[in-house]
Design a protein around this motif. Structure first.
Motif, PDB file in Angstrom:
ATOM      1  N   ARG A  85      59.981  46.048 -21.290  1.00  0.00           N
ATOM      2  CA  ARG A  85      60.223  44.640 -21.609  1.00  0.00           C
ATOM      3  C   ARG A  85      59.913  44.351 -23.075  1.00  0.00           C
ATOM      4  O   ARG A  85      60.503  43.447 -23.669  1.00  0.00           O
ATOM      5  CB  ARG A  85      59.369  43.745 -20.702  1.00  0.00           C
ATOM      6  N   MET A  86      59.000  45.121 -23.654  1.00  0.00           N
ATOM      7  CA  MET A  86      58.684  44.925 -25.061  1.00  0.00           C
ATOM      8  C   MET A  86      59.885  45.273 -25.939  1.00  0.00           C
ATOM      9  O   MET A  86      60.224  44.530 -26.874  1.00  0.00           O
ATOM     10  CB  MET A  86      57.485  45.804 -25.454  1.00  0.00           C
ATOM     11  N   PHE A  87      60.545  46.370 -25.645  1.00  0.00           N
ATOM     12  CA  PHE A  87      61.703  46.776 -26.448  1.00  0.00           C
ATOM     13  C   PHE A  87      62.873  45.816 -26.243  1.00  0.00           C
ATOM     14  O   PHE A  87      63.631  45.529 -27.185  1.00  0.00           O
ATOM     15  CB  PHE A  87      62.102  48.206 -26.084  1.00  0.00           C
ATOM     16  N   GLN A  88      63.001  45.302 -25.015  1.00  0.00           N
ATOM     17  CA  GLN A  88      64.040  44.304 -24.774  1.00  0.00           C
ATOM     18  C   GLN A  88      63.742  43.014 -25.532  1.00  0.00           C
ATOM     19  O   GLN A  88      64.650  42.374 -26.081  1.00  0.00           O
ATOM     20  CB  GLN A  88      64.150  44.028 -23.274  1.00  0.00           C
ATOM     21  N   ALA A  89      62.473  42.638 -25.587  1.00  0.00           N
ATOM     22  CA  ALA A  89      62.097  41.415 -26.288  1.00  0.00           C
ATOM     23  C   ALA A  89      62.331  41.536 -27.788  1.00  0.00           C
ATOM     24  O   ALA A  89      62.689  40.548 -28.455  1.00  0.00           O
ATOM     25  CB  ALA A  89      60.635  41.094 -26.009  1.00  0.00           C
ATOM     26  N   LEU A  90      62.146  42.726 -28.331  1.00  0.00           N
ATOM     27  CA  LEU A  90      62.349  42.914 -29.767  1.00  0.00           C
ATOM     28  C   LEU A  90      63.793  42.665 -30.180  1.00  0.00           C
ATOM     29  O   LEU A  90      64.081  42.436 -31.364  1.00  0.00           O
ATOM     30  CB  LEU A  90      61.922  44.330 -30.165  1.00  0.00           C
ATOM     31  N   GLY A  91      64.717  42.709 -29.226  1.00  0.00           N
ATOM     32  CA  GLY A  91      66.110  42.441 -29.546  1.00  0.00           C
ATOM     33  C   GLY A  91      66.486  40.975 -29.458  1.00  0.00           C
ATOM     34  O   GLY A  91      67.645  40.622 -29.708  1.00  0.00           O
ATOM     35  N   VAL A  92      65.553  40.118 -29.134  1.00  0.00           N
ATOM     36  CA  VAL A  92      65.816  38.683 -29.015  1.00  0.00           C
ATOM     37  C   VAL A  92      65.593  38.012 -30.366  1.00  0.00           C
ATOM     38  O   VAL A  92      64.618  38.292 -31.069  1.00  0.00           O
ATOM     39  CB  VAL A  92      64.906  38.060 -27.937  1.00  0.00           C
ATOM     40  N   ALA A  93      66.500  37.122 -30.726  1.00  0.00           N
ATOM     41  CA  ALA A  93      66.406  36.417 -32.008  1.00  0.00           C
ATOM     42  C   ALA A  93      65.105  35.630 -32.092  1.00  0.00           C
ATOM     43  O   ALA A  93      64.720  34.938 -31.146  1.00  0.00           O
ATOM     44  CB  ALA A  93      67.603  35.481 -32.166  1.00  0.00           C
TER      45      ALA A  93
END
Length: 391
Positions: A85-93
């Motif tokens: 979830r951390m890596f997915q969150a890093l892709g959020v503006a």
């Protein structure tokens, strides 16, 4: 005192004179109000310590948003969250950076045989910006294997150990078959969940807790880009991340929810809240008993005043005067005895029990309100009484 009250009320202080006419009853009444104040102060003090220790770990962290397991009620309990979830969150503006946070309870035994439990936090020491400034300065030292920063306020820890650490020394102890070395200190304080806190690298944490894996931290901390609202990023994360066992909150919102849960859901918060209610109830009963007895004892005098044309506001003024005197004279010893007991609790338990001005003011005005309410109830007998029936 009579002259001072005459200036305050602009008339003879009848209420003060009636209360002090019987010194023994007056002292007993003041002691009763002081005892009620003491009950309320002690319950509020312990509740305040509970709240302070609940949010104390947040002071160690420097983040804007926290991702947690949905089954967690506070920062220090609940399940784990997938690190993906951390890596997915890093892709959020709007997300500038993110890091995992690991939490566990670490027990160990001191040389004298006593046990100490430490709430342990594992962080990526390569990202010191996620720690508070005071901790971030020492975080790079934790790259050494099995090293940690120990809480100065750890309950039960010998003062000589803390003094040694603050002077630049080290303190090693065995826990879970591993030797952990404290190489510095931080100032957080013990609480209800543990005797103190310790912070270490995530690698050291995973060695001390072999059942934990790097892919399942307790939380993920997120920092937003400069000028971007954390609330706006929370909304984007909620829309972007997969639905499921995940809770997305701002750090401030998470701390507020922790406090609400501890106060309304945990037995400790409910018990201390009920204790405050009982203290107020005791004060109401004591003051009502004193004032109603005083009204009964002076019923003929009140009847004379009523026959002379004095109305209910006059009698209320006298009883409210008595209520104010009892509130003030009962509050003063109540607050000073509470401060002494607070100091004793701090020295024995290490809990952050402090007397702040806001609490003292709240209890004082609450005492005034309770005494005034008791006085109003005590004068009901006079409201519809016929002077002829009172003789």
């Amino acid at each position: 005192m009579s002259q001072l009250l005459t200036l305050v009320f602009g008339r003879l202080p009848i209420g003060w004179l009636q209360l002090t006419h019987n010194r023994g009853r007056f002292i007993a009444a003041v002691a009763g109000v002081a005892f009620a104040n003491l009950l309320v102060f002690m319950q509020l003090g312990i509740m305040g310590a509970l709240n302070s220790s609940t949010v104390a770990p947040y002071a160690m962290l420097n983040a804007d948003i926290i991702l947690s397991s949905e089954d967690g009620n506070t920062l220090t309990d609940g399940g784990h969250i997938p690190r993906v979830r951390m890596f997915q969150a890093l892709g959020v503006a709007g997300v500038a950076d993110a890091t995992p946070l690991y939490i566990g309870n670490l027990p160990f035994t001191l040389d004298d045989g006593s046990s100490v439990s430490l709430l342990s936090f594992g962080m990526d020491v390569a990202q010191p910006s996620f720690a508070s400034p005071g901790i971030a300065a020492s975080l790079s030292r934790l790259t050494l294997e099995n090293t940690a920063l120990l809480d100065e306020g750890t309950r039960g820890m010998p003062a000589s150990v803390i003094a040694k650490l603050t002077d630049g020394g080290r303190y090693s102890f065995e826990t879970g078959g591993t030797t952990l070395t404290a190489i510095g200190t931080m100032d957080v304080g013990g609480g209800f969940l543990a005797d103190g806190m310790v912070i270490m690298s995530d690698q050291t944490f995973l060695r001390l807790f072999p059942n934990r894996t790097s892919g399942a931290p307790n939380h993920i901390l997120i920092r937003t880009a400069d000028g971007v609202s954390p609330d706006a990023v929370v909304a984007r994360l909620q829309a972007a991340l997969p639905k499921g066992n995940i809770r997305i909150q701002t750090m401030a919102g998470s701390a507020a929810n922790d406090l609400a849960y501890m106060a309304t859901e945990r037995p400790t918060g409910i018990i201390f809240g009920f204790g405050v209610f009982m203290g107020i109830l005791v004060g109401l009963v004591i003051v009502y008993q004193v004032l109603s007895t005083d009204v009964a004892d002076h019923l003929r005098e009140y009847a004379t005043f009523k026959a002379m044309g004095y109305g209910q506001p006059f009698f209320l003024g006298i009883v409210f005067e008595e209520a104010m005197v009892l509130a003030v004279f009962g509050f003063i010893p109540g607050v000073f005895v509470s401060m002494v007991l607070y100091a004793g609790l701090v020295s024995v338990t290490g809990l952050p029990v402090v007397m702040d001005a806001g609490r003292a003011i709240l209890v004082f005005f609450g005492t005034l309100a309770a005494c005034s309410l008791s006085g109003a109830i005590a004068t009901r007998r006079l409201a519809n009484a016929d002077p002829a029936d009172l003789f």
